[in-house]
Every structure is written in C-alpha cells, then in structure tokens.
Design an enzyme around this catalytic site. Structure first.
Site, PDB file in Angstrom:
ATOM      1  CD  GLU A   1      -1.796   2.396   1.407  1.00  0.00           C
ATOM      2  OE1 GLU A   1      -2.522   3.291   0.934  1.00  0.00           O
ATOM      3  OE2 GLU A   1      -0.801   2.643   2.124  1.00  0.00           O
ATOM      4  CG  ASP A   2       3.024   4.677   1.809  1.00  0.00           C
ATOM      5  OD1 ASP A   2       3.428   5.072   0.692  1.00  0.00           O
ATOM      6  OD2 ASP A   2       2.944   5.424   2.801  1.00  0.00           O
TER       7      ASP A   2
ATOM      8  CG  ASN B   1      -5.497   8.201   0.589  1.00  0.00           C
ATOM      9  OD1 ASN B   1      -4.380   7.715   0.539  1.00  0.00           O
ATOM     10  ND2 ASN B   1      -6.602   7.453   0.553  1.00  0.00           N
TER      11      ASN B   1
ATOM     12  CG  HIS C   1      -5.626   0.352  10.175  1.00  0.00           C
ATOM     13  ND1 HIS C   1      -6.076   1.553  10.689  1.00  0.00           N
ATOM     14  CD2 HIS C   1      -5.077   0.645   8.978  1.00  0.00           C
ATOM     15  CE1 HIS C   1      -5.824   2.519   9.820  1.00  0.00           C
ATOM     16  NE2 HIS C   1      -5.212   1.995   8.769  1.00  0.00           N
TER      17      HIS C   1
ATOM     18  CG  ASN D   1      -5.162   6.863   4.187  1.00  0.00           C
ATOM     19  OD1 ASN D   1      -4.077   6.814   3.627  1.00  0.00           O
ATOM     20  ND2 ASN D   1      -6.259   6.361   3.652  1.00  0.00           N
ATOM     21  CG  ASP D   2       0.521   8.418   4.125  1.00  0.00           C
ATOM     22  OD1 ASP D   2       1.295   7.634   4.707  1.00  0.00           O
ATOM     23  OD2 ASP D   2       0.851   9.046   3.099  1.00  0.00           O
TER      24      ASP D   2
ATOM     25  CG  HIS E   1      -3.251   2.361   5.774  1.00  0.00           C
ATOM     26  ND1 HIS E   1      -4.519   2.748   6.155  1.00  0.00           N
ATOM     27  CD2 HIS E   1      -3.188   2.624   4.443  1.00  0.00           C
ATOM     28  CE1 HIS E   1      -5.194   3.196   5.109  1.00  0.00           C
ATOM     29  NE2 HIS E   1      -4.399   3.150   4.065  1.00  0.00           N
TER      30      HIS E   1
ATOM     31  CG  ASP F   1      -3.962   5.625  -2.319  1.00  0.00           C
ATOM     32  OD1 ASP F   1      -3.538   6.000  -1.208  1.00  0.00           O
ATOM     33  OD2 ASP F   1      -4.591   4.565  -2.465  1.00  0.00           O
ATOM     34  CG  ASN F   2      -0.028   6.264  -0.196  1.00  0.00           C
ATOM     35  OD1 ASN F   2      -0.377   6.906   0.795  1.00  0.00           O
ATOM     36  ND2 ASN F   2      -0.214   4.956  -0.288  1.00  0.00           N
TER      37      ASN F   2
ATOM     38  CB  ILE G   1       5.387   3.348   5.940  1.00  0.00           C
ATOM     39  CG1 ILE G   1       5.715   3.276   4.439  1.00  0.00           C
ATOM     40  CG2 ILE G   1       4.659   2.089   6.393  1.00  0.00           C
ATOM     41  CD1 ILE G   1       6.657   2.124   4.079  1.00  0.00           C
TER      42      ILE G   1
END
Length: 354
Positions: free
Chosen positions: A53-54, A223, A133, A167-168, A114, A268-269, A116
């Site tokens: 995800e990241d 996000n 989470h 989220n981030d 999630h 998103d990221n 980082i």
C-alpha cells in the site's frame, strides 16, 4: 394534510439519497475506463502477493514496503495472513524484497500496516513510522531500523482521540509527524454515512509528545501526505475529490492552504523526488472497481508525475496506466535513481527501470 406532508418529505428524502448516490459514483469515477500506457523495462516484484500500500525510500536506496493491508470493504487475497514490512536494496543489480524481522514483544499477529514514513535523525538513526490497524483500530507505530540485522526495534505505540481514522503519516521528527484522517468517525457505519453524504470532515493532525492538534480540515477523504524537500510545504491527497492540496508549514507547525491542484483521477499516496521536488502519485482510475472487486473486471492502475506544483501551471504527466491485467489498484509510486516502484492496495508491486 398530514399525509401530504409525509409524502412530500419522503419524496425529498428519496431525491436527496438519489442525488448523493449519483454524486458518489462521480466521485468514484465509476464509469471511467482506461487505455494502457506501458513502460518497457518492468517486472513484478517476487514475494509481494498481497499488496504494497505504501513505499518509502531512504537516501541510500533502501526501500520499505507496507504489505498485507486488510480493511473493511476492501478485497484481500490473504485475509488471514498478518501484514508486514519488506525491504529492497535498490543499489543491488537484481534487488529482491525481504521481510524485516520485528523485535520481540510487538504483536505481529494483528499487524495491519497502512501508510509509512521514514525519518533520519541528526545522529543518523533511522525511524520508521507505520500507520497500523490492529483489529481495525488506529495507531501509529514508531520503529528504529537496525540495518546490520535487517530488523525493526519497536519503540512506541501512539493512540489519540484526534487520530480516529488514520490513513497516512509524514514524519518530521523522531516522535513528531503529520497524519491524515480519511474520515472523521472511526465507526464503519458512520464512516460510510460520512462518505455517502460527502460531509467533508476529514482532516490533518500534527502530533508531538508536547502537543497534538488539528492543523487542516475540510477534506472529502484525506489520504496520502508528504513534505517538500525544503520542508516548507506539506502536500495532501484528497482521494475522492481528485485533488492535491498544497499547504504552507508555519513555525508553530500549523498548515495554511496555498493552492489546490485538480486531477481527473483518485489520488492515493504521494512520493517526493528529493532531487527535483517532483511529486509521484499512485492513482485509482475507477474507485468503484477498487471496492467492488470483480476478477473479470479488476481495478486499474495509474501513475502520475507532477512537476513544478508551486507554479501557476504545474506539469502533469501520465507515466503508466494498466487496465488491471498486470497491476490492480495502484496506491503508491516512488522513484530512486531512475528506478520506479509501484505498489498496490492488495495485489502485486512493480519494479521498472526508466
């Protein structure tokens, strides 16, 4: 008369729900289809099967991957497997992803990483901040990276009432960070209602051991977050509004909005090229496919590069698009020495030589 009023209110309510439904489909880009924009020298990264995800990369080329995210309403190819942190040395000729060991005492069984972020202290100590989470709760974990042992030493778990739906995170000190809340509520039903009604209550919080405060609000769904190389500006992706917000960091760590860049995709990221200041963005062309998973019509992937975001006319380049045949649900793209890494919410990760 009473029945007429009741019918009128019912009609208004149904009309409002219908309008909100159509608005949500628009925010999700539910009708969007894409044509591929390929890169020639790419391969899927072996060992990443449940998403990355990241991704964050140190100046020496060590890349950290947050893998195995599970989230309510989100597809997972390994729902019973805990998440983890992987590392890849991009200076190697044929880099491989290896899982980092985590210090004894940390609950790995419920690890659900999630967003980082890394931070290098004045004494060259490397800290890794991880949004976690466990059992779908919200914490920020701080680890010390021990390079000689390829391991993470867990230092601290942070929970706070101002961090209900993290989220981030972007680290700005050894125990200091900005974090995005993609929702105001932590309860899943209230989150759904908040999204459906487009309340725009998502926010950004600054955390330090001395002070925790709200520093920006009014987002549809805040996000990804990152910071400019000169540390003067903070960038926030609003995924459902298709926007990147540029916020100026004040001496007291408050944030003042400077501008908003509109994009035609779900952002998103955000990753920053430290040499140029360019922003690399992992995007979702069609959010409905992301959340309503169909293996015959999988979610697509998109990578954007944004140059000169502080100028009047930033340059936005589409670097990569795939219809899901190779990469599904791209959530992050980051660059190091002409090597591009693209991670996804729950599928694979891509390594490209540009």
């Amino acid at each position: 008369m009473g029945r007429l009023v009741a019918l009128s209110l019912l009609g208004i309510g149904l009309a409002l729900l219908g309008e909100r439904f159509l608005a949500l489909r628009s925010r999700l880009k539910a009708s969007r289809e894409v044509e591929s924009v390929d890169l020639p020298n790419c391969r899927l990264i072996k060992g990443i099967e449940t998403g990355a995800e990241d991704i964050d990369i140190l100046p020496n080329g060590l890349a950290f991957f947050s893998v195995g995210l599970k989230f309510p309403g989100l597809h997972s190819f390994a729902p019973d497997k805990p998440g983890g942190i992987l590392m890849m040395d991009l200076k190697e000729e044929k880099p491989r992803a290896l899982e980092l060991r985590v210090s004894w005492g940390f609950d790995l069984a419920s690890f659900n990483p999630h967003g980082i972020s890394t931070f290098i202290d004045d004494d060259d100590t490397v800290y890794l901040f991880v949004v976690n989470h466990p059992e779908f709760k919200n914490t920020v974990e701080i680890f010390k990276f021990q390079e000689e042992e390829n391991s993470l030493l867990h230092l601290k778990t942070i929970k706070h009432e101002l961090l209900p739906s993290v989220n981030d995170v972007i680290a700005v000190g050894p125990s200091h960070f900005y974090a995005t809340n993609d929702h105001y509520f932590s309860d899943p039903f209230l989150k759904y209602l908040e999204t459906y009604l487009n309340l725009r209550w998502a926010n950004v919080v600054y955390y330090s051991p001395e002070e925790v405060k709200l520093v920006a609000e009014g987002f549809d769904s805040a996000n990804g977050i990152n910071i400019s190389p000169d540390k003067k500006y903070v960038y926030v992706a609003d995924i459902l509004a298709h926007e990147i917000h540029v916020l100026e960091k004040q001496p007291n760590m408050n944030l003042t909005q400077l501008k908003v860049l509109q994009l035609g995709t779900l952002v998103d990221n955000l990753s920053i090229d430290p040499s140029s200041g360019d922003i690399w963005v992992g995007c979702h062309p069609n959010g409905q496919k992301l959340f309503v998973y169909d293996p015959n019509h999988p979610p697509s992937s998109e990578v954007l590069r944004i140059q000169n975001i502080l100028s009047e006319k930033p340059s936005v380049t589409t670097v990569y698009i795939n219809n899901g045949s190779v990469l599904q649900g791209s959530s992050v793209a980051t660059i190091y020495d002409r090597k591009l890494l693209v991670g996804t919410l729950y599928q694979r990760a891509l390594y490209c030589e540009l």
